[in-house]
Design an enzyme around this catalytic site. Structure first.
Site, PDB file in Angstrom:
ATOM      1  N   LYS A  38      26.427  23.600  94.505  1.00  0.00           N
ATOM      2  CA  LYS A  38      26.193  24.753  95.384  1.00  0.00           C
ATOM      3  C   LYS A  38      25.606  24.285  96.724  1.00  0.00           C
ATOM      4  O   LYS A  38      25.165  23.129  96.843  1.00  0.00           O
ATOM      5  CB  LYS A  38      25.235  25.729  94.692  1.00  0.00           C
ATOM      6  N   TYR A 245       7.761  19.153 123.985  1.00  0.00           N
ATOM      7  CA  TYR A 245       7.262  20.521 124.099  1.00  0.00           C
ATOM      8  C   TYR A 245       5.771  20.598 123.824  1.00  0.00           C
ATOM      9  O   TYR A 245       5.276  19.963 122.876  1.00  0.00           O
ATOM     10  CB  TYR A 245       7.985  21.434 123.109  1.00  0.00           C
TER      11      TYR A 245
HETATM   12  C1  LIG Z   1      20.418  25.081  91.382  1.00  0.00           C
HETATM   13  C2  LIG Z   1      20.444  25.252  89.912  1.00  0.00           C
HETATM   14  C3  LIG Z   1      20.471  24.131  89.066  1.00  0.00           C
HETATM   15  C4  LIG Z   1      20.230  22.727  89.580  1.00  0.00           C
HETATM   16  O1  LIG Z   1      18.846  22.571  89.750  1.00  0.00           O
HETATM   17  P1  LIG Z   1      18.158  21.214  90.280  1.00  0.00           P
HETATM   18  O2  LIG Z   1      16.716  21.523  90.235  1.00  0.00           O
HETATM   19  O3  LIG Z   1      18.662  20.996  91.660  1.00  0.00           O
HETATM   20  O4  LIG Z   1      18.565  20.128  89.349  1.00  0.00           O
HETATM   21  C5  LIG Z   1      20.650  24.337  87.711  1.00  0.00           C
HETATM   22  N1  LIG Z   1      20.774  25.584  87.200  1.00  0.00           N
HETATM   23  C6  LIG Z   1      20.734  26.696  87.980  1.00  0.00           C
HETATM   24  C7  LIG Z   1      20.864  28.035  87.351  1.00  0.00           C
HETATM   25  C8  LIG Z   1      20.551  26.557  89.343  1.00  0.00           C
HETATM   26  O5  LIG Z   1      20.468  27.663  90.113  1.00  0.00           O
END
Ligand SMILES: *Cc1c(COP(=O)(O)O)cnc(C)c1O
Length: 345
Positions: A38, A245
């Site tokens: 994702k 800045y």
């Molecule tokens: C993002 C996510 C993961 C992966 O989690 P990490 O902490 O990046 O390993 C696994 N399961 C779900 C439901 C998630 O939303």
């Protein structure tokens, strides 16, 4: 993006990505090891990440949304959409490009009413984020579903919290109660909590990309992404001159400064102001003053870089998180669209 040479690169180590996943796969024991891709593969590029992991043997890939699922090439493996199906998603979901992870009673009914088909379900065991309640299962909500994987998600896997065992036990109590072919609980950190957190399938994200959510995992993980930025201007700041800045850095003596093409719009956050470092030829260059949107000033007395040279940013994610006050997740997913993403392997 055109093939115009960009002044900002992300070097991506495909061998390290695959080695990280293989390490997590070994730690997952008899459970299958999937991968969360994702948020565009945690900022690295979902397409490139997913192809490499599937070639390495990963058979279960997770995205958040249907748009993310549709943007991936056909991978020939199990692809699940963690956010389930809204009414607006149904056309894409029924096209069969991925399985929904149904999160609410309304999503379950929507899926059943549309004719069902293979799906996953998320059950909430205490995080109070997405998922149906265990009581919904007892009430028969899932009866008649073609349930592939029953998921739950740990709220505190990166800490030694009593909540971990509570969630594990609540999830284990659902075994055999849903007709699901598999059960899946552990994210990256959850894999390190021990065999009784692994169930049939694990879902690591962060650790695949070289993030280290728990110290136990450090020995088996390597950085995947390294930022390289080009020097746009070199200058000599006289003693008493200020940089950037709000003039937050004042030169104590005449100081050589290199201005490089990297800023907070690229995910190099303002928390690195006056704290971060870069390097050139192995010589450290301190960040001077505030990080700008698109630019960064580096001390250049020792490194002596020139206009057009490149500097490298450190890729140790836990150290960068501690320095900047950002999480390792934010440091990865914030990597913007202005990098040339250059993979080796
Ligand atoms: C993002 C996510 C993961 C992966 O989690 P990490 O902490 O990046 O390993 C696994 N399961 C779900 C439901 C998630 O939303």
């Amino acid at each position: 993006m055109t093939d115009h040479a960009l002044p900002l690169r992300l070097r991506l180590d495909g061998a390290a990505l695959v080695a990280n996943w293989r390490y997590l796969d070994r730690l997952s024991g008899s459970a299958a090891c999937g991968a969360a891709v994702k948020a565009d593969g945690y900022g690295l590029g979902a397409d490139q990440v997913a192809r490499r992991l599937v070639a390495a043997g990963c058979r279960d890939v997770f995205v958040a949304t249907w748009a993310e699922a549709a943007a991936l090439p056909a991978l020939g493996v199990s692809l699940s959409v963690l956010h389930g199906v809204r009414a607006e998603d149904m056309a894409l979901a029924r096209s069969g490009i991925a399985r929904p992870v149904l999160n609410t009673p309304a999503q379950v009914m929507r899926w059943k009413d549309a004719g069902g088909g293979a799906c996953d379900v998320m059950v909430d065991t205490g995080m109070n984020r997405l998922g149906i309640a265990p009581a919904d299962i007892a009430d028969g909500l899932l009866d008649g579903l073609a349930l592939e994987t029953l998921h739950s998600h740990l709220a505190c896997a990166d800490e030694d919290s009593p909540m971990n065992a509570r969630q594990r036990d609540a999830f284990a109590a659902l075994a055999g109660r849903t007709g699901a072919r598999r059960m899946s609980l552990a994210n990256s950190a959850g894999i390190a909590l021990g065999p009784d957190y692994r169930f049939d399938l694990t879902r690591p994200g962060l650790a695949v990309y070289g993030g280290i959510p728990r110290g136990e995992l450090a020995e088996g993980l390597a950085p995947v992404a390294t930022i390289e930025a080009q020097v746009l201007q070199c200058r000599i700041v006289p003693a008493g001159g200020t940089v950037g800045y709000n003039a937050t850095w004042t030169a104590p003596c005449e100081t050589r400064v290199a201005i490089v093409n990297l800023g907070y719009a690229d995910g190099y956050w303002r928390g690195f102001s006056g704290r971060g470092t870069a390097s050139a030829g192995g010589v450290a260059m301190p960040v001077l003053g505030r990080v700008s949107m698109d630019l960064l000033a580096l001390g250049n007395d020792a490194a002596g870089v020139g206009e057009g040279d490149w500097v490298t940013l450190p890729n140790d994610l836990p150290a960068a998180a501690a320095l900047s006050g950002m999480s390792q997740y934010e440091l990865l997913t914030g990597l913007g669209s202005r990098f040339e993403r250059r993979w080796t392997d």
